[in-house]
Motif scaffolding. Structure first.
Motif, PDB file in Angstrom:
ATOM      1  N   GLU A  91       0.846  -1.195   0.000  1.00 23.63           N
ATOM      2  CA  GLU A  91       0.000   0.000   0.000  1.00 23.63           C
ATOM      3  C   GLU A  91       0.878   1.240   0.000  1.00 23.63           C
ATOM      4  OE1 GLU A  91      -2.308   0.181   3.573  1.00 23.63           O
ATOM      5  OE2 GLU A  91      -0.640  -0.424   4.843  1.00 23.63           O
ATOM      6  N   GLY A  92       0.262   2.362  -0.441  1.00 25.55           N
ATOM      7  CA  GLY A  92       0.934   3.648  -0.390  1.00 25.55           C
ATOM      8  C   GLY A  92       1.998   3.863  -1.440  1.00 25.55           C
ATOM      9  N   VAL A  93       2.122   2.978  -2.427  1.00 27.76           N
ATOM     10  CA  VAL A  93       3.139   3.131  -3.476  1.00 27.76           C
ATOM     11  C   VAL A  93       2.447   3.121  -4.830  1.00 27.76           C
ATOM     12  CG1 VAL A  93       5.206   2.162  -4.536  1.00 27.76           C
ATOM     13  CG2 VAL A  93       4.873   1.983  -2.061  1.00 27.76           C
ATOM     14  N   ASP A  94       2.751   4.111  -5.654  1.00 27.69           N
ATOM     15  CA  ASP A  94       2.153   4.216  -6.976  1.00 27.69           C
ATOM     16  C   ASP A  94       3.061   3.528  -7.989  1.00 27.69           C
ATOM     17  OD1 ASP A  94       0.621   4.907  -9.128  1.00 27.69           O
ATOM     18  OD2 ASP A  94       1.405   6.939  -9.303  1.00 27.69           O
ATOM     19  N   VAL A  95       2.645   2.348  -8.463  1.00 30.53           N
ATOM     20  CA  VAL A  95       3.428   1.603  -9.446  1.00 30.53           C
ATOM     21  C   VAL A  95       2.514   1.287 -10.638  1.00 30.53           C
ATOM     22  CG1 VAL A  95       4.917  -0.368  -9.866  1.00 30.53           C
ATOM     23  CG2 VAL A  95       4.721   0.555  -7.553  1.00 30.53           C
ATOM     24  N   PRO A  96       2.540   2.120 -11.686  1.00 30.49           N
ATOM     25  CA  PRO A  96       1.644   1.898 -12.823  1.00 30.49           C
ATOM     26  C   PRO A  96       2.107   0.759 -13.731  1.00 30.49           C
ATOM     27  CG  PRO A  96       3.061   3.776 -13.246  1.00 30.49           C
ATOM     28  CD  PRO A  96       3.379   3.312 -11.847  1.00 30.49           C
ATOM     29  N   ASN A  97       1.270   0.439 -14.684  1.00 32.90           N
ATOM     30  CA  ASN A  97       1.474  -0.549 -15.770  1.00 32.90           C
ATOM     31  C   ASN A  97       2.100  -1.874 -15.324  1.00 32.90           C
ATOM     32  OD1 ASN A  97       4.058   0.756 -15.548  1.00 32.90           O
ATOM     33  ND2 ASN A  97       4.540   0.287 -17.655  1.00 32.90           N
ATOM     34  N   VAL A  98       1.686  -2.371 -14.142  1.00 34.72           N
ATOM     35  CA  VAL A  98       2.076  -3.714 -13.709  1.00 34.72           C
ATOM     36  C   VAL A  98       1.092  -4.709 -14.318  1.00 34.72           C
ATOM     37  CG1 VAL A  98       2.311  -5.273 -11.745  1.00 34.72           C
ATOM     38  CG2 VAL A  98       3.110  -2.923 -11.565  1.00 34.72           C
ATOM     39  N   GLN A  99       1.606  -5.741 -14.982  1.00 37.73           N
ATOM     40  CA  GLN A  99       0.745  -6.720 -15.630  1.00 37.73           C
ATOM     41  C   GLN A  99       0.464  -7.945 -14.747  1.00 37.73           C
ATOM     42  OE1 GLN A  99       3.372  -6.277 -19.455  1.00 37.73           O
ATOM     43  NE2 GLN A  99       1.592  -7.500 -19.988  1.00 37.73           N
ATOM     44  N   THR A 100       1.392  -8.251 -13.820  1.00 39.76           N
ATOM     45  CA  THR A 100       1.283  -9.493 -13.057  1.00 39.76           C
ATOM     46  C   THR A 100       1.796  -9.299 -11.637  1.00 39.76           C
ATOM     47  OG1 THR A 100       1.634 -10.807 -15.065  1.00 39.76           O
ATOM     48  CG2 THR A 100       1.999 -11.929 -12.972  1.00 39.76           C
ATOM     49  N   VAL A 101       1.148  -9.971 -10.681  1.00 33.44           N
ATOM     50  CA  VAL A 101       1.724 -10.097  -9.341  1.00 33.44           C
ATOM     51  C   VAL A 101       1.855 -11.578  -9.021  1.00 33.44           C
ATOM     52  CG1 VAL A 101       0.886  -7.893  -8.452  1.00 33.44           C
ATOM     53  CG2 VAL A 101      -0.507  -9.935  -8.158  1.00 33.44           C
ATOM     54  N   PHE A 102       2.988 -11.948  -8.426  1.00 40.37           N
ATOM     55  CA  PHE A 102       3.215 -13.299  -7.912  1.00 40.37           C
ATOM     56  C   PHE A 102       3.023 -13.247  -6.400  1.00 40.37           C
ATOM     57  CE2 PHE A 102       6.061 -15.901 -11.017  1.00 40.37           C
ATOM     58  CZ  PHE A 102       5.201 -15.599 -12.070  1.00 40.37           C
ATOM     59  N   ILE A 103       2.064 -14.005  -5.880  1.00 37.48           N
ATOM     60  CA  ILE A 103       1.871 -14.123  -4.436  1.00 37.48           C
ATOM     61  C   ILE A 103       2.429 -15.477  -4.049  1.00 37.48           C
ATOM     62  CG2 ILE A 103       0.178 -14.152  -2.572  1.00 37.48           C
ATOM     63  CD1 ILE A 103      -1.605 -12.410  -4.408  1.00 37.48           C
ATOM     64  N   THR A 104       3.573 -15.477  -3.384  1.00 36.29           N
ATOM     65  CA  THR A 104       4.378 -16.700  -3.269  1.00 36.29           C
ATOM     66  C   THR A 104       3.949 -17.647  -2.152  1.00 36.29           C
ATOM     67  OG1 THR A 104       5.999 -15.541  -1.896  1.00 36.29           O
ATOM     68  CG2 THR A 104       6.396 -15.588  -4.279  1.00 36.29           C
ATOM     69  N   ARG A 105       2.948 -17.278  -1.364  1.00 37.14           N
ATOM     70  CA  ARG A 105       2.433 -18.218  -0.362  1.00 37.14           C
ATOM     71  C   ARG A 105       0.995 -17.860  -0.036  1.00 37.14           C
ATOM     72  NH1 ARG A 105       1.584 -16.007   4.632  1.00 37.14           N
ATOM     73  NH2 ARG A 105       2.810 -14.180   5.209  1.00 37.14           N
ATOM     74  N   GLN A 106       0.291 -18.818   0.569  1.00 40.43           N
ATOM     75  CA  GLN A 106      -1.088 -18.588   0.994  1.00 40.43           C
ATOM     76  C   GLN A 106      -1.114 -17.778   2.284  1.00 40.43           C
ATOM     77  OE1 GLN A 106      -0.792 -22.705   0.275  1.00 40.43           O
ATOM     78  NE2 GLN A 106      -2.986 -22.896  -0.038  1.00 40.43           N
ATOM     79  N   THR A 107      -2.253 -17.145   2.538  1.00 40.22           N
ATOM     80  CA  THR A 107      -2.408 -16.328   3.732  1.00 40.22           C
ATOM     81  C   THR A 107      -3.844 -16.427   4.226  1.00 40.22           C
ATOM     82  OG1 THR A 107      -2.270 -14.071   4.646  1.00 40.22           O
ATOM     83  CG2 THR A 107      -2.901 -14.279   2.337  1.00 40.22           C
ATOM     84  N   THR A 108      -4.040 -16.220   5.520  1.00 46.09           N
ATOM     85  CA  THR A 108      -5.386 -16.163   6.079  1.00 46.09           C
ATOM     86  C   THR A 108      -5.881 -14.721   6.182  1.00 46.09           C
ATOM     87  OG1 THR A 108      -4.506 -16.083   8.341  1.00 46.09           O
ATOM     88  CG2 THR A 108      -5.027 -18.259   7.432  1.00 46.09           C
ATOM     89  N   SER A 109      -5.035 -13.763   5.786  1.00 43.73           N
ATOM     90  CA  SER A 109      -5.380 -12.344   5.908  1.00 43.73           C
ATOM     91  C   SER A 109      -5.984 -11.821   4.611  1.00 43.73           C
ATOM     92  CB  SER A 109      -4.143 -11.524   6.273  1.00 43.73           C
ATOM     93  OG  SER A 109      -4.417 -10.140   6.182  1.00 43.73           O
ATOM     94  N   SER A 110      -7.280 -11.524   4.617  1.00 41.33           N
ATOM     95  CA  SER A 110      -7.919 -10.977   3.426  1.00 41.33           C
ATOM     96  C   SER A 110      -7.414  -9.573   3.125  1.00 41.33           C
ATOM     97  CB  SER A 110      -9.441 -10.965   3.604  1.00 41.33           C
ATOM     98  OG  SER A 110      -9.809 -10.199   4.734  1.00 41.33           O
ATOM     99  N   ILE A 111      -7.027  -8.835   4.169  1.00 42.82           N
ATOM    100  CA  ILE A 111      -6.503  -7.484   3.957  1.00 42.82           C
ATOM    101  C   ILE A 111      -5.180  -7.544   3.207  1.00 42.82           C
ATOM    102  CG2 ILE A 111      -5.560  -5.461   5.134  1.00 42.82           C
ATOM    103  CD1 ILE A 111      -7.646  -5.881   7.310  1.00 42.82           C
ATOM    104  N   LEU A 112      -4.269  -8.412   3.659  1.00 47.32           N
ATOM    105  CA  LEU A 112      -2.976  -8.544   2.989  1.00 47.32           C
ATOM    106  C   LEU A 112      -3.174  -8.994   1.545  1.00 47.32           C
ATOM    107  CD1 LEU A 112       0.111  -8.603   2.994  1.00 47.32           C
ATOM    108  CD2 LEU A 112      -0.008 -10.916   3.940  1.00 47.32           C
TER     109      LEU A 112
END
Length: 704
Positions: A237-258
């Motif tokens: 959060e709080g960072v402006d990073v435009p034109n990103v096509q993909t995010v890799f989420i490398t593990r599962q989490t129980t936090s819906s906010i994260l």
């Protein structure tokens, strides 16, 4: 005593009584939290102190599913339609190109993870995320990190390339490892991470990243000098990073906010400097117990006013865990420990929704969780009496204390013990040692409900179908072969829940035999001899798994590819019993085939030989569209669906026509295309909704 000193805030409030007050609450979905709502609308809150105040809430996060929590929102935000003066749903923002359409891609790492009682308690009961020790193990796993790297590199030169990508890692050394491996493979990549808690002079401290380094690397990524940026929670959060096509989420989490924060990095639409589509790649491990991991797709679809909300389906795993626990006790005690199904099979359950504070995050993070309380024949009236007493208007002050999002267990337990002593029998009613936590769920649900309403109760209407006491009475004269056949038939019946409850046919068989033994014992007053045909089967000593050389022989024969969907080098390939081991299938090269993780799970306990290209079914089965999808690989997913439908390798090829935006499915000879054409409408809808493909038609042809 000295004179009272008025704070600047107190003076500001006093002044606002004349001028009015306009309060803006960002992340407004958190406003029902105990502290925030009391600040805003409590007896000494801002609205009470400044009656002509206005409160405006802003949020981009889906709100609570429970109407009681929405009720708090409506009390805080009073203007508009139920407190809403303007809203734009996600689908509208996608259509307007403000948000990108998410393309969810789930990738199995093939890593098995054990879950002991302590970890299970933390994740499921305390609603905390993975502990640092487990995160450390995952982050330090080179095989796993190499798999993540190869997942990106394998798409480098294909039409489905991931493009500009942010990878969310968990440790600085994981960032560095992934970065170095990507650079070795010709990918322009770098990593940013914050301070490292370490002893001065340690390797961690020497590798501490400076703020100027992070800023320079982030600027390089923004200016397209880098293709991949790996980070440790610096871009949530709080960072402006435009034109990103993909995010890799490398593990599962129980936090819906994260999860929401990580996904949000890629959801800028074309009008916001992003793209029309965004890839959300979630890497998942094989955890050995059911964990309520956040599903990234939750909240992306509009609720159906006809269908029940998520969580209102049967909480089947709760029932299954209880049944298997009791079965294990009986087996360990040679059948002496009796199983009474009317006492361990619930007649219904309460559905509670509670907002918890994350104690690991200084109670700053609050999230709602849906949980179930099982109700049995002998506990129903006791729960009703308990709930009636708790909702007594005289106890409103007590409920106020229980409404807080964080409560210390030591504070709760003495009061819970009083309730158990007063309303329940500790020996017979504490089923699975869950009574204490069940009462806490009910009280906290009622306390956090602005109307102090009881949690909704759902009756298990299909309970009688699975009553083994009744079934065993009908099967008492069956021989062991007849019982075996009965269990196999029940497990293969569409819509039945035996597999969900007992996991394997053998467990159901043992449970039936134990109940039959009990009927015989109760009938003649003596224990049935263990040598009779109704005694539990002895442990099977057959070899269950091929040796490594035999596994390699099977993979080589099958071309190192999944025989069902065609997956080859991506992911981990499994060796599957064609005729399941639990159904008497032998462990041999001839009875083995190569399947990927997903196809192996989807095949389940069915006997399917994917080396065969013509179906052996005499009549079509139901089309199963419930298993895991791979939206990035629509043709592979369709191939899996069709082959599982025909119970063989029925698909010759599937083609996509860009001009007509249609799929053409070609079946091997001997497979009736009319079977699949009957499901054309639902299959097309699945392609559009689940795979995210704007397809107009599906044609099915059998090759002559």
């Amino acid at each position: 005593m000295g004179n009272k000193v008025g704070t600047a805030f107190r003076k500001f409030i006093e002044h606002s009584k004349e001028t009015g007050l306009f309060v803006i609450v960002d992340e407004a979905h958190h406003s029902p939290a105990y502290g925030c709502r009391n600040l805003l609308i409590g007896e000494k809150g801002l609205r009470a102190l400044v009656p002509n105040s206005n409160i405006l809430g802003l949020t981009a996060t889906p709100t609570y599913t429970d109407k009681a929590k929405k009720g708090w929102l409506w009390k805080i935000f009073t203007d508009g339609d139920n407190g809403v003066i303007y809203q734009a749903d996600k689908e509208t923002l996608i259509t307007q190109c403000i948000l990108a359409r998410p393309n969810y891609i789930e990738v199995s790492t093939g890593i098995d993870m054990e879950v002991d009682d302590k970890l299970y308690d933390r994740l499921v009961k305390q609603h905390k995320d993975l502990p640092e020790s487990i995160i450390e193990i995952l982050a330090d796993n080179k095989h796993r990190n190499n798999f993540i790297v190869n997942s990106y590199v394998s798409k480098k030169d294909s039409k489905d390339t991931y493009g500009k990508t942010i990878i969310f890692a968990d440790r600085w050394f994981q960032c560095e490892y992934i970065k170095n491996k990507l650079v070795e493979k010709g990918i322009k990549a770098d990593a940013i991470y914050s301070h490292i808690d370490a002893d001065p002079g340690s390797a961690d401290a020497r590798n501490k990243r400076k703020e100027d380094d992070n800023k320079r690397i982030l600027d390089d990524f923004k200016s397209n000098k880098l293709d991949v940026l790996i980070n440790v929670r610096m871009l949530t959060e709080g960072v402006d990073v435009p034109n990103v096509q993909t995010v890799f989420i490398t593990r599962q989490t129980t936090s819906s906010i994260l999860m929401t924060q990580m996904i949000g990095r890629a959801l800028r639409g074309e009008k916001a400097g992003g793209s029309s589509e965004a890839n959300i790649v979630l890497f998942f491990d094989d955890w050995k117990r059911l964990i309520d991991w956040v599903n990234p797709e939750d909240g992306d679809t509009k609720p159906d006013p006809v269908k029940p909300e998520k969580g209102e389906h049967y909480p089947l795993e709760y029932i299954s865990i209880r049944l298997i626990e009791e079965l294990s006790k009986s087996i360990e005690n040679d059948g002496v420990y009796p199983i009474e199904y009317k006492k361990i099979f619930p007649i219904g359950w309460y559905k509670t929704e509670i907002v918890y504070a994350d104690s690991d995050n200084n109670n700053d993070s609050m999230e709602p969780f849906t949980e179930f309380v099982m109700v049995y024949e002998h506990t129903q009236s006791k729960f009703e009496a308990f709930i009636s007493s708790i909702t007594d208007p005289k106890l409103l002050k007590l409920l106020d204390e229980w409404s807080k999002e964080y409560l210390d267990d030591e504070w709760m337990q003495p009061k819970v013990k009083e309730w158990i002593d007063k309303y329940f029998d500790d020996e017979t009613d504490d089923i699975g040692r869950r009574l204490s936590s069940d009462l806490i769920k009910i009280v906290r649900h009622i306390a956090q409900d602005n109307l102090h309403s009881t949690p909704p109760y759902h009756s298990f209407e299909e309970r009688e179908i699975y009553d083994l006491d009744k079934i065993a009475d009908e099967l008492i004269n069956f021989s062991n072969p007849q019982l075996n056949n009965y269990v196999k038939q029940e497990f293969s019946k569409a819509g039945m829940l035996w597999e969900t409850f007992y996991k394997t046919p053998n467990r159901l068989l043992i449970a039936l035999q134990l109940v039959i033994n009990k009927i015989i014992t109760d009938g003649d007053g003596s224990k049935a001899p263990t040598s009779t045909s109704t005694s539990p089967p002895k442990r099977n000593n057959r070899v269950r798994e091929l040796i490594e050389g035999e596994k390699e022989k099977v993979k080589m024969r099958d071309g190192y590819a999944c025989l069902c969907c065609g997956l080859n080098t991506e992911g981990k390939l499994h060796i599957d019993h064609i005729k399941p081991f639990s159904m008497g299938g032998e462990t041999s090269v001839e009875n083995s085939q190569t399947l990927c993780v997903i196809c192996n799970r989807c095949k389940g306990k069915n006997e399917i030989d994917f080396r065969c290209k013509t179906t052996k079914l005499s009549d079509p089965k139901n089309l199963d569209l419930s298993f895991r999808t791979e939206s990035q690989h629509s043709i592979r997913t369709l191939t899996r669906i069709v082959n599982l439908f025909y119970h063989c390798k029925a698909v010759d090829k599937i083609e996509w026509d860009r001009s007509t935006r249609g799929y053409s499915i070609y079946l091997h000879p001997g497979n009736n295309c009319k079977w699949l054409l009957k499901h054309k409408v639902e299959l097309l809808k699945y392609v559009q909704d689940k795979l995210g493909r704007q397809a107009n038609n599906i044609e099915v042809t059998t090759i002559e």
